[in-house]
Design a protein around this motif. Structure first.
Motif, PDB file in Angstrom:
ATOM      1  N   LYS A 292       2.855   4.372  -0.995  1.00  0.00           N
ATOM      2  CA  LYS A 292       2.885   5.228  -2.176  1.00  0.00           C
ATOM      3  C   LYS A 292       3.651   6.503  -1.851  1.00  0.00           C
ATOM      4  O   LYS A 292       3.394   7.138  -0.820  1.00  0.00           O
ATOM      5  CB  LYS A 292       1.456   5.566  -2.625  1.00  0.00           C
ATOM      6  CG  LYS A 292       0.667   4.358  -3.100  1.00  0.00           C
ATOM      7  CD  LYS A 292      -0.745   4.752  -3.521  1.00  0.00           C
ATOM      8  CE  LYS A 292      -1.541   3.527  -3.975  1.00  0.00           C
ATOM      9  NZ  LYS A 292      -2.923   3.873  -4.368  1.00  0.00           N
ATOM     10  N   PRO A 293       4.569   6.899  -2.711  1.00  0.00           N
ATOM     11  CA  PRO A 293       5.055   6.133  -3.868  1.00  0.00           C
ATOM     12  C   PRO A 293       5.968   4.993  -3.421  1.00  0.00           C
ATOM     13  O   PRO A 293       6.609   5.091  -2.372  1.00  0.00           O
ATOM     14  CB  PRO A 293       5.838   7.179  -4.659  1.00  0.00           C
ATOM     15  CG  PRO A 293       6.349   8.118  -3.608  1.00  0.00           C
ATOM     16  CD  PRO A 293       5.258   8.189  -2.560  1.00  0.00           C
ATOM     17  N   LYS A 294       6.023   3.952  -4.202  1.00  0.00           N
ATOM     18  CA  LYS A 294       6.897   2.830  -3.884  1.00  0.00           C
ATOM     19  C   LYS A 294       8.335   3.173  -4.269  1.00  0.00           C
ATOM     20  O   LYS A 294       8.570   3.801  -5.306  1.00  0.00           O
ATOM     21  CB  LYS A 294       6.454   1.571  -4.632  1.00  0.00           C
ATOM     22  CG  LYS A 294       5.160   0.972  -4.103  1.00  0.00           C
ATOM     23  CD  LYS A 294       4.830  -0.316  -4.814  1.00  0.00           C
ATOM     24  CE  LYS A 294       3.646  -1.019  -4.159  1.00  0.00           C
ATOM     25  NZ  LYS A 294       2.430  -0.200  -4.154  1.00  0.00           N
TER      26      LYS A 294
ATOM     27  N   THR B 273       0.815  -1.217   0.000  1.00  0.00           N
ATOM     28  CA  THR B 273       0.000   0.000   0.000  1.00  0.00           C
ATOM     29  C   THR B 273       0.848   1.267   0.000  1.00  0.00           C
ATOM     30  O   THR B 273       0.307   2.369  -0.112  1.00  0.00           O
ATOM     31  CB  THR B 273      -0.901   0.020   1.243  1.00  0.00           C
ATOM     32  OG1 THR B 273      -0.093  -0.175   2.417  1.00  0.00           O
ATOM     33  CG2 THR B 273      -1.956  -1.076   1.158  1.00  0.00           C
TER      34      THR B 273
END
Length: 262
Positions: free
Chosen positions: A212-214, A210
């Motif tokens: 964000k950003p990864k 989940t």
């Protein structure tokens, strides 16, 4: 900013070799100032202890079931020595893994069993790993009177009930942030008392899906622990700050109640 404790970091991982100082600094910038550095074999246990002294953190000393087949004959004597070193607060990561079976099951059971004996003899908590081996591990634990944590719990309701009844704390990771695999765990979180939860990243593994950003590296790190805390707090209908405080107190009561040298 809440103060978080990451109760499971593989800081010895080669994935951190190039920027270990930055990893610790980034964690602190997100409120993650306390970490438990995991030992998975004799070498990583020794290195975790060195890093724990360097960064004023804490470490475990143990042999993971994946590595059980490779221990030297005198491993328990070496482990006993490591367990008495400054900043070492638990025996593990030890346990059983019947999912991967990287070590033969009888060997896993033998190596796990002598570590449970060591933890009881030294009156130290255990840092436990269990995958698809609940029946066997629960039976082994019943022969001991131990305190500890079931690291990265991913089991079912029956397993959760047993581990809680035994007195263990439950380690929650980014597994519950995985929409594919984490549904059962998200359902079970409601049954875990807040004074029995520890938060873990298991970094560099289990990057929360989940997030964000990864990161481009797809590498997990302790700085992402607040992402896990957010999801646990929502499931427990509590605030992130309250969860952070409670889980840090849980960590201290389990691992630091008898003091720590260094």
């Amino acid at each position: 900013m809440p103060h978080f404790t990451d109760a499971g970091v593989n800081l010895t991982s080669t994935q951190f070799d190039a920027d270990r100082d930055a990893i610790v600094t980034r964690a602190a910038s997100q409120g993650v100032e306390s970490m438990l550095l995991i030992g998975c074999d004799l070498q990583s246990s020794e290195y975790s202890q060195v890093l724990a002294k360097q960064y004023r953190q804490y470490a475990t000393a143990g042999v993971h079931p994946h590595d059980a087949k490779d221990v030297p004959d005198d491993f328990i004597a070496q482990l006993r020595t490591l367990a008495t070193q400054d900043r070492v607060v638990a025996i593990g990561e030890c346990g059983l893994d019947f999912n991967r079976d990287y070590s033969p099951r009888p060997v896993q059971q033998l190596i796990c069993g002598v570590q449970l004996e060591l933890a009881q003899a030294l009156n130290m908590p255990v840092y436990l790993h269990e995958r698809d081996a609940f029946d066997t591990l629960s039976s082994m634990l019943d022969d001991f009177s131990l305190r500890g944590v079931l690291h990265c719990f991913t089991g079912d309701k029956r397993a959760l009930r047993h581990y809680l009844d035994y007195g263990l704390m439950i380690g929650l990771t980014g597994w519950l942030c995985d929409e594919r695999r984490g549904e059962t765990l998200r359902e079970l979180v409601r049954y875990i008392p807040e004074d029995r939860i520890l938060l873990e990243t298991d970094a560099p593994f289990l990057l929360p899906r989940t997030l964000k950003p990864k990161p481009k590296s797809r590498r997990n790190e302790p700085a992402y622990l607040p992402e896990i805390a957010h999801h646990v707090a929502t499931l427990k209908n509590t605030s992130v700050s309250q969860l952070a405080q409670q889980t840090t107190e849980n960590f201290k009561s389990l691992f630091l109640a008898h003091g720590v040298a260094g």
